[in-house]
Design a protein around this motif. Structure first.
Motif, PDB file in Angstrom:
ATOM      1  N   THR A  27       0.822  -1.208   0.000  1.00 36.45           N
ATOM      2  CA  THR A  27       0.000   0.000   0.000  1.00 36.45           C
ATOM      3  C   THR A  27       0.861   1.265   0.000  1.00 36.45           C
ATOM      4  OG1 THR A  27      -0.150  -0.064   2.426  1.00 36.45           O
ATOM      5  CG2 THR A  27      -1.916  -1.129   1.171  1.00 36.45           C
ATOM      6  N   VAL A  28       2.157   1.122   0.288  1.00 37.57           N
ATOM      7  CA  VAL A  28       3.049   2.272   0.254  1.00 37.57           C
ATOM      8  C   VAL A  28       3.205   2.801  -1.171  1.00 37.57           C
ATOM      9  CG1 VAL A  28       5.191   0.981  -0.111  1.00 37.57           C
ATOM     10  CG2 VAL A  28       5.245   3.114   1.195  1.00 37.57           C
ATOM     11  N   LEU A  29       2.875   1.979  -2.178  1.00 39.51           N
ATOM     12  CA  LEU A  29       2.925   2.452  -3.559  1.00 39.51           C
ATOM     13  C   LEU A  29       1.892   3.542  -3.810  1.00 39.51           C
ATOM     14  CD1 LEU A  29       3.380  -0.977  -5.380  1.00 39.51           C
ATOM     15  CD2 LEU A  29       5.148   0.706  -4.797  1.00 39.51           C
ATOM     16  N   TYR A  30       0.794   3.524  -3.022  1.00 39.14           N
ATOM     17  CA  TYR A  30      -0.223   4.584  -3.117  1.00 39.14           C
ATOM     18  C   TYR A  30       0.211   5.784  -2.290  1.00 39.14           C
ATOM     19  CZ  TYR A  30      -4.546   7.077  -2.072  1.00 39.14           C
ATOM     20  OH  TYR A  30      -5.493   8.048  -1.874  1.00 39.14           O
ATOM     21  N   LYS A  31       0.459   5.566  -1.014  1.00 35.27           N
ATOM     22  CA  LYS A  31       1.018   6.561  -0.117  1.00 35.27           C
ATOM     23  C   LYS A  31       1.377   5.859   1.186  1.00 35.27           C
ATOM     24  CE  LYS A  31      -3.307   8.193   1.959  1.00 35.27           C
ATOM     25  NZ  LYS A  31      -4.140   9.378   2.249  1.00 35.27           N
ATOM     26  N   GLU A  32       2.001   6.580   2.083  1.00 32.03           N
ATOM     27  CA  GLU A  32       2.409   5.987   3.352  1.00 32.03           C
ATOM     28  C   GLU A  32       1.195   5.896   4.273  1.00 32.03           C
ATOM     29  OE1 GLU A  32       5.843   6.659   6.772  1.00 32.03           O
ATOM     30  OE2 GLU A  32       6.067   7.541   4.772  1.00 32.03           O
ATOM     31  N   THR A  33       0.460   4.805   4.127  1.00 30.53           N
ATOM     32  CA  THR A  33      -0.777   4.627   4.877  1.00 30.53           C
ATOM     33  C   THR A  33      -0.488   4.150   6.301  1.00 30.53           C
ATOM     34  OG1 THR A  33      -0.963   2.351   4.119  1.00 30.53           O
ATOM     35  CG2 THR A  33      -1.973   4.056   2.751  1.00 30.53           C
ATOM     36  N   LYS A  34      -1.544   4.165   7.118  1.00 30.37           N
ATOM     37  CA  LYS A  34      -1.423   3.670   8.486  1.00 30.37           C
ATOM     38  C   LYS A  34      -1.188   2.160   8.515  1.00 30.37           C
ATOM     39  CE  LYS A  34      -4.239   7.312  10.600  1.00 30.37           C
ATOM     40  NZ  LYS A  34      -5.431   7.632  11.438  1.00 30.37           N
ATOM     41  N   ILE A  35      -1.736   1.474   7.529  1.00 26.85           N
ATOM     42  CA  ILE A  35      -1.509   0.025   7.451  1.00 26.85           C
ATOM     43  C   ILE A  35      -0.031  -0.261   7.233  1.00 26.85           C
ATOM     44  CG2 ILE A  35      -2.055  -2.052   6.133  1.00 26.85           C
ATOM     45  CD1 ILE A  35      -4.767  -0.861   5.514  1.00 26.85           C
ATOM     46  N   TYR A  36       0.565   0.484   6.305  1.00 27.14           N
ATOM     47  CA  TYR A  36       1.995   0.295   6.043  1.00 27.14           C
ATOM     48  C   TYR A  36       2.822   0.621   7.282  1.00 27.14           C
ATOM     49  CZ  TYR A  36       6.674   1.322   4.386  1.00 27.14           C
ATOM     50  OH  TYR A  36       8.039   1.374   4.246  1.00 27.14           O
ATOM     51  N   ARG A  37       2.493   1.725   7.969  1.00 28.61           N
ATOM     52  CA  ARG A  37       3.250   2.102   9.161  1.00 28.61           C
ATOM     53  C   ARG A  37       3.129   1.045  10.251  1.00 28.61           C
ATOM     54  NH1 ARG A  37       4.909   7.351   9.717  1.00 28.61           N
ATOM     55  NH2 ARG A  37       6.014   6.462  11.500  1.00 28.61           N
ATOM     56  N   PHE A  38       1.934   0.478  10.410  1.00 23.66           N
ATOM     57  CA  PHE A  38       1.731  -0.573  11.411  1.00 23.66           C
ATOM     58  C   PHE A  38       2.563  -1.806  11.077  1.00 23.66           C
ATOM     59  CE2 PHE A  38      -0.553  -4.522  12.409  1.00 23.66           C
ATOM     60  CZ  PHE A  38      -0.499  -4.483  13.795  1.00 23.66           C
ATOM     61  N   LEU A  39       2.513  -2.231   9.816  1.00 20.74           N
ATOM     62  CA  LEU A  39       3.282  -3.412   9.411  1.00 20.74           C
ATOM     63  C   LEU A  39       4.777  -3.149   9.479  1.00 20.74           C
ATOM     64  CD1 LEU A  39       1.114  -4.587   6.392  1.00 20.74           C
ATOM     65  CD2 LEU A  39       1.204  -5.573   8.694  1.00 20.74           C
ATOM     66  N   GLU A  40       5.179  -1.922   9.189  1.00 18.40           N
ATOM     67  CA  GLU A  40       6.591  -1.579   9.283  1.00 18.40           C
ATOM     68  C   GLU A  40       7.079  -1.694  10.724  1.00 18.40           C
ATOM     69  OE1 GLU A  40       9.519   2.064   7.845  1.00 18.40           O
ATOM     70  OE2 GLU A  40       7.483   2.505   8.532  1.00 18.40           O
ATOM     71  N   HIS A  41       6.327  -1.145  11.660  1.00 18.39           N
ATOM     72  CA  HIS A  41       6.708  -1.234  13.065  1.00 18.39           C
ATOM     73  C   HIS A  41       6.639  -2.680  13.565  1.00 18.39           C
ATOM     74  CE1 HIS A  41       6.068   3.115  12.845  1.00 18.39           C
ATOM     75  NE2 HIS A  41       6.766   3.211  13.966  1.00 18.39           N
ATOM     76  N   MET A  42       5.681  -3.439  13.074  1.00 23.58           N
ATOM     77  CA  MET A  42       5.595  -4.844  13.459  1.00 23.58           C
ATOM     78  C   MET A  42       6.815  -5.613  12.966  1.00 23.58           C
ATOM     79  SD  MET A  42       2.571  -7.619  12.682  1.00 23.58           S
ATOM     80  CE  MET A  42       2.982  -7.693  10.927  1.00 23.58           C
ATOM     81  N   PHE A  43       7.249  -5.338  11.730  1.00 19.97           N
ATOM     82  CA  PHE A  43       8.432  -5.995  11.191  1.00 19.97           C
ATOM     83  C   PHE A  43       9.688  -5.625  11.990  1.00 19.97           C
ATOM     84  CE2 PHE A  43      12.180  -5.661   8.469  1.00 19.97           C
ATOM     85  CZ  PHE A  43      12.308  -6.987   8.069  1.00 19.97           C
ATOM     86  N   LEU A  44       9.822  -4.348  12.343  1.00 22.09           N
ATOM     87  CA  LEU A  44      10.981  -3.932  13.117  1.00 22.09           C
ATOM     88  C   LEU A  44      10.991  -4.595  14.495  1.00 22.09           C
ATOM     89  CD1 LEU A  44      11.127  -0.115  12.252  1.00 22.09           C
ATOM     90  CD2 LEU A  44      12.586  -1.944  11.364  1.00 22.09           C
ATOM     91  N   GLY A  45       9.819  -4.720  15.115  1.00 18.92           N
ATOM     92  CA  GLY A  45       9.754  -5.392  16.411  1.00 18.92           C
ATOM     93  C   GLY A  45      10.113  -6.858  16.313  1.00 18.92           C
ATOM     94  N   LEU A  46       9.572  -7.549  15.300  1.00 18.93           N
ATOM     95  CA  LEU A  46       9.905  -8.954  15.107  1.00 18.93           C
ATOM     96  C   LEU A  46      11.385  -9.132  14.789  1.00 18.93           C
ATOM     97  CD1 LEU A  46       6.805 -10.125  13.037  1.00 18.93           C
ATOM     98  CD2 LEU A  46       7.308 -10.640  15.431  1.00 18.93           C
ATOM     99  N   ALA A  47      11.927  -8.236  13.972  1.00 17.27           N
ATOM    100  CA  ALA A  47      13.346  -8.330  13.629  1.00 17.27           C
ATOM    101  C   ALA A  47      14.235  -8.108  14.844  1.00 17.27           C
ATOM    102  CB  ALA A  47      13.689  -7.314  12.539  1.00 17.27           C
TER     103      ALA A  47
END
Length: 257
Positions: A27-47
């Protein structure tokens, strides 16, 4: 039968979660949505959590704790009496690094940081020579042919090892031309990085300009490779979403396994 069904349900849920996360990331291809930000933070936490786990299981446990207490890697259930207890000295040294969070004792963190920087600098120099030393050596190529009887390198099929060694030791005209082009390109690129003096001759100026053009071609090829790599990742994820999940896993789950 229940175990197989539970396993199928688990596989379907796992693939569905993967497909949802994949679509959410894109969804970041459209814009930096809240869904993308949530998944980004989730990935960083898991990593971050995975990094801490791997730090203990693959590094500290085997390379530090196992050596210190005498636990053998080939026999996990056995313990040796010949533990290298001197490794315990690394514990306070590593703990000093965390004093950086203290305003009063943060000066102690400079000790392990200085040691790591010194070790890393030494390894960087060694790695530089190991990586680029052979390249510098291979850049010195002969340009005068040793065999003028033919233009190209003869075929080696069906020849004896002695004949193949003779062909490898000779330099043919086509190889000499390639070496000459390589050396000319190398000198042009190197001349572009001479910033300590101004070129007053047209030859050196054109040589530097040619080196810049060669660099632009090389950087363009690297950029194109980067784009192709990203397209490869996109194709892989889209194959997972559309083929493995939507066209295979989902209909099989709807049919009841």
């Amino acid at each position: 039968m229940a175990l197989s069904l539970d396993n199928a349900n688990y596989q379907f849920i796992k693939m569905t979660a993967g497909a949802i996360v994949t679509l959410g990331i894109y969804t970041v291809l459209y814009k930096e949505t809240k869904i993308y930000r949530f998944l980004e933070h989730m990935f960083l936490g898991l990593a971050a959590g995975l990094s801490l786990t791997l730090l203990w299981t693959q590094t500290l446990h085997d390379l530090w704790w196992g050596r210190m207490v005498g636990k053998t890697a080939d026999k996990p259930g056995e313990w040796s009496q010949n533990g290298a207890w001197a490794w315990v000295l690394l514990l306070p040294l590593a703990g000093m690094a965390y004093t950086i969070f203290s305003r009063k004792h943060n000066w102690m963190s400079r000790v392990p940081i200085g040691i790591l920087i010194g070790i890393t600098a030494g390894q960087a120099i060694q790695n530089w020579f190991n990586q680029y030393g052979p390249q510098v050596e291979n850049s010195i190529k002969p340009v005068i042919p040793t065999d003028w009887s033919r233009m190209t390198v003869p075929s080696k099929s069906g020849l004896t090892p002695e004949a193949i060694a003779t062909i490898d030791n000779n330099l043919y005209l086509s190889q000499a031309i390639n070496n000459l082009i390589f050396l000319a390109t190398l000198l042009c690129v190197l001349s572009y990085f001479i910033f300590c003096t101004d070129f007053k001759t047209k030859f050196m100026t054109r040589m530097s300009s040619t080196g810049r053009l060669v660099l632009m071609v090389g950087f363009g090829a690297i950029f194109g490779t980067t784009i192709m790599t990203r397209f490869g990742l996109l194709i892989d994820r889209m194959y997972f979403v559309w083929i493995e999940w939507l066209m295979e896993s989902l209909p099989r789950m709807v049919r009841g396994g």
